[in-house]
Motif scaffolding. Structure first.
Motif, PDB file in Angstrom:
ATOM      1  N   ASP A  92       0.826  -1.217   0.000  1.00  0.00           N
ATOM      2  CA  ASP A  92       0.000   0.000   0.000  1.00  0.00           C
ATOM      3  C   ASP A  92       0.854   1.258   0.000  1.00  0.00           C
ATOM      4  O   ASP A  92       0.529   2.259  -0.655  1.00  0.00           O
ATOM      5  N   SER A  93       1.969   1.214   0.748  1.00  0.00           N
ATOM      6  CA  SER A  93       2.852   2.380   0.821  1.00  0.00           C
ATOM      7  C   SER A  93       3.530   2.651  -0.514  1.00  0.00           C
ATOM      8  O   SER A  93       3.769   3.808  -0.878  1.00  0.00           O
ATOM      9  N   PHE A  94       3.842   1.588  -1.259  1.00  0.00           N
ATOM     10  CA  PHE A  94       4.483   1.756  -2.571  1.00  0.00           C
ATOM     11  C   PHE A  94       3.559   2.430  -3.581  1.00  0.00           C
ATOM     12  O   PHE A  94       4.020   3.006  -4.570  1.00  0.00           O
ATOM     13  N   GLU A  95       2.252   2.357  -3.334  1.00  0.00           N
ATOM     14  CA  GLU A  95       1.275   2.961  -4.245  1.00  0.00           C
ATOM     15  C   GLU A  95       0.766   4.312  -3.733  1.00  0.00           C
ATOM     16  O   GLU A  95      -0.149   4.901  -4.327  1.00  0.00           O
ATOM     17  N   ASP A  96       1.357   4.803  -2.639  1.00  0.00           N
ATOM     18  CA  ASP A  96       0.910   6.071  -2.062  1.00  0.00           C
ATOM     19  C   ASP A  96       1.179   7.229  -3.038  1.00  0.00           C
ATOM     20  O   ASP A  96       2.159   7.220  -3.787  1.00  0.00           O
ATOM     21  N   LYS A  97       0.307   8.227  -2.995  1.00  0.00           N
ATOM     22  CA  LYS A  97       0.460   9.371  -3.893  1.00  0.00           C
ATOM     23  C   LYS A  97       1.657  10.242  -3.523  1.00  0.00           C
ATOM     24  O   LYS A  97       2.230  10.913  -4.385  1.00  0.00           O
ATOM     25  N   ASN A  98       2.029  10.223  -2.255  1.00  0.00           N
ATOM     26  CA  ASN A  98       3.149  11.050  -1.795  1.00  0.00           C
ATOM     27  C   ASN A  98       4.471  10.363  -2.148  1.00  0.00           C
ATOM     28  O   ASN A  98       4.743   9.257  -1.666  1.00  0.00           O
ATOM     29  N   PRO A  99       5.335  10.967  -2.965  1.00  0.00           N
ATOM     30  CA  PRO A  99       6.598  10.312  -3.323  1.00  0.00           C
ATOM     31  C   PRO A  99       7.520  10.074  -2.136  1.00  0.00           C
ATOM     32  O   PRO A  99       8.306   9.120  -2.132  1.00  0.00           O
ATOM     33  N   ASN A 100       7.419  10.922  -1.108  1.00  0.00           N
ATOM     34  CA  ASN A 100       8.259  10.735   0.076  1.00  0.00           C
ATOM     35  C   ASN A 100       7.878   9.459   0.820  1.00  0.00           C
ATOM     36  O   ASN A 100       8.737   8.765   1.367  1.00  0.00           O
ATOM     37  N   VAL A 101       6.567   9.136   0.838  1.00  0.00           N
ATOM     38  CA  VAL A 101       6.110   7.888   1.468  1.00  0.00           C
ATOM     39  C   VAL A 101       6.651   6.689   0.695  1.00  0.00           C
ATOM     40  O   VAL A 101       7.135   5.719   1.278  1.00  0.00           O
ATOM     41  N   ARG A 102       6.597   6.766  -0.635  1.00  0.00           N
ATOM     42  CA  ARG A 102       7.122   5.671  -1.452  1.00  0.00           C
ATOM     43  C   ARG A 102       8.626   5.497  -1.236  1.00  0.00           C
ATOM     44  O   ARG A 102       9.134   4.379  -1.082  1.00  0.00           O
ATOM     45  N   CYS A 103       9.324   6.630  -1.204  1.00  0.00           N
ATOM     46  CA  CYS A 103      10.788   6.589  -1.025  1.00  0.00           C
ATOM     47  C   CYS A 103      11.174   6.008   0.323  1.00  0.00           C
ATOM     48  O   CYS A 103      12.012   5.096   0.405  1.00  0.00           O
ATOM     49  N   GLN A 104      10.575   6.505   1.408  1.00  0.00           N
ATOM     50  CA  GLN A 104      10.931   6.043   2.749  1.00  0.00           C
ATOM     51  C   GLN A 104      10.536   4.590   2.968  1.00  0.00           C
ATOM     52  O   GLN A 104      11.221   3.852   3.686  1.00  0.00           O
ATOM     53  N   SER A 105       9.444   4.157   2.349  1.00  0.00           N
ATOM     54  CA  SER A 105       9.029   2.749   2.471  1.00  0.00           C
ATOM     55  C   SER A 105      10.045   1.834   1.800  1.00  0.00           C
ATOM     56  O   SER A 105      10.379   0.763   2.314  1.00  0.00           O
ATOM     57  N   LEU A 106      10.548   2.258   0.636  1.00  0.00           N
ATOM     58  CA  LEU A 106      11.569   1.464  -0.058  1.00  0.00           C
ATOM     59  C   LEU A 106      12.871   1.412   0.741  1.00  0.00           C
ATOM     60  O   LEU A 106      13.510   0.360   0.860  1.00  0.00           O
ATOM     61  N   LEU A 107      13.277   2.547   1.300  1.00  0.00           N
ATOM     62  CA  LEU A 107      14.512   2.578   2.094  1.00  0.00           C
ATOM     63  C   LEU A 107      14.370   1.721   3.349  1.00  0.00           C
ATOM     64  O   LEU A 107      15.320   1.042   3.762  1.00  0.00           O
TER      65      LEU A 107
END
Length: 310
Positions: free
Chosen positions: A27-42
């Protein structure tokens, strides 16, 4: 952010495994906020680096597919974070692993170079951590004690030697003649005859501290105090053993309850509340959604309250 990242990193695998949060990561990888996607990947990349190969094997398809998809993201930071996930998996299972080949074949030459550069950087970072010198304080040198000079020897004269021999003979004669005396034991005093009184240990109520919640007293004592701090229906939800949705609602209500308190009221009740929630629902609740809401509440309190050292 470093303190928050460190707190989140300790949860895997101490409280749950990667497979337990796969849906939340997706779900976090599909978030609209790019910072959420980035931090989830890290976050996922750091978890992979600390996990065993066996524990990540069931999730390799999910992780590499997500990394390939987000490697096409419009945000550069998200793309870099996606390659860090790909690199972490490669270092865990082996860069030449057969499992990895189908996914590497989907990368063009530019992205393959990017992946190789990320793997090299992660290797160098891991090597630097291993070779980081440990500073040790040298123990102060202990000076050996100075040798004492022996007193000058005195050679007795001939007359002194004869007098000494005569004195020794007289002492031996006195020992043979004098009768042996029996030792007289002293009479016991009144204080000795009196029975010994055992000191009674005074046990006071245990003190609860925010600095070390693990040192608080038993659950029974905390339960008797929490009824004066929180509403009964909220306590019932927090301590619900079977229905996780009720526990989640209890944590949500508790977060709103604490948010409504001013700083002075919060300071007077915070210690008791934190002492209670370590038991109910506890830091090792079986449901991830309860845990996530629980730690979100703690992070929010740490950021807003003056009763925590930042």
């Amino acid at each position: 952010r470093n303190s928050v990242d460190a707190a989140l990193d300790t949860m895997v695998p101490a409280l749950f495994k990667l497979k337990d949060i796969q849906k939340d990561l997706s779900d976090s990888f599909e978030d609209k906020n790019p910072n959420v996607r980035c931090q989830s990947l890290l976050f996922l990349s750091r978890c992979i680096s600390r996990s065993s190969t066996k524990s990540i094997t069931p999730l390799i398809q999910f992780m590499l597919t997500s990394a390939l998809n987000l490697g096409e993201d419009s945000d550069a930071k998200v793309r870099n974070a996606a390659f860090s996930v790909f690199a972490a998996v490669a270092l865990s299972i082996g860069e030449e692993s057969k499992t990895l080949r189908p996914y590497k074949m989907k990368l063009d030459k530019v992205k393959l170079k990017k992946l190789d550069a990320t793997i090299t950087a992660m290797k160098a970072e891991a090597l630097a951590k291993k070779e980081e010198p440990v500073q040790e304080t040298a123990a102060p040198a202990v000076q050996p004690p100075a040798a004492r000079s022996a007193p000058p020897s005195k050679t007795p004269s001939a007359s002194e030697g004869r007098l000494s021999a005569i004195g020794q003979k007289k002492k031996k004669a006195v020992r043979r003649i004098a009768p042996k005396k029996k030792p007289v034991s002293a009479a016991p005093t009144a204080a000795q005859n009196a029975p010994a009184k055992k000191a009674k240990a005074v046990v006071g109520p245990p003190k609860i501290t925010v600095q070390d919640v693990s040192e608080i007293s038993t659950y029974d004592i905390i339960s008797s105090r929490i009824v004066d701090v929180l509403p009964e229906d909220m306590i019932a939800k927090l301590s619900e053993p079977k229905q996780w949705k009720l526990r989640l609602q209890g944590v949500t209500d508790l977060a709103a309850h604490l948010e409504a308190m001013d700083d002075e009221e919060l300071g007077s009740k915070l210690e008791t509340i934190f002492a209670y929630v370590q038991h109910k629902p506890s830091f090792s609740d079986s449901n991830f959604q309860v845990l996530r809401k629980f730690f979100q509440m703690i992070i929010s309190l740490v950021e807003k309250s003056s009763h925590f050292s930042k």
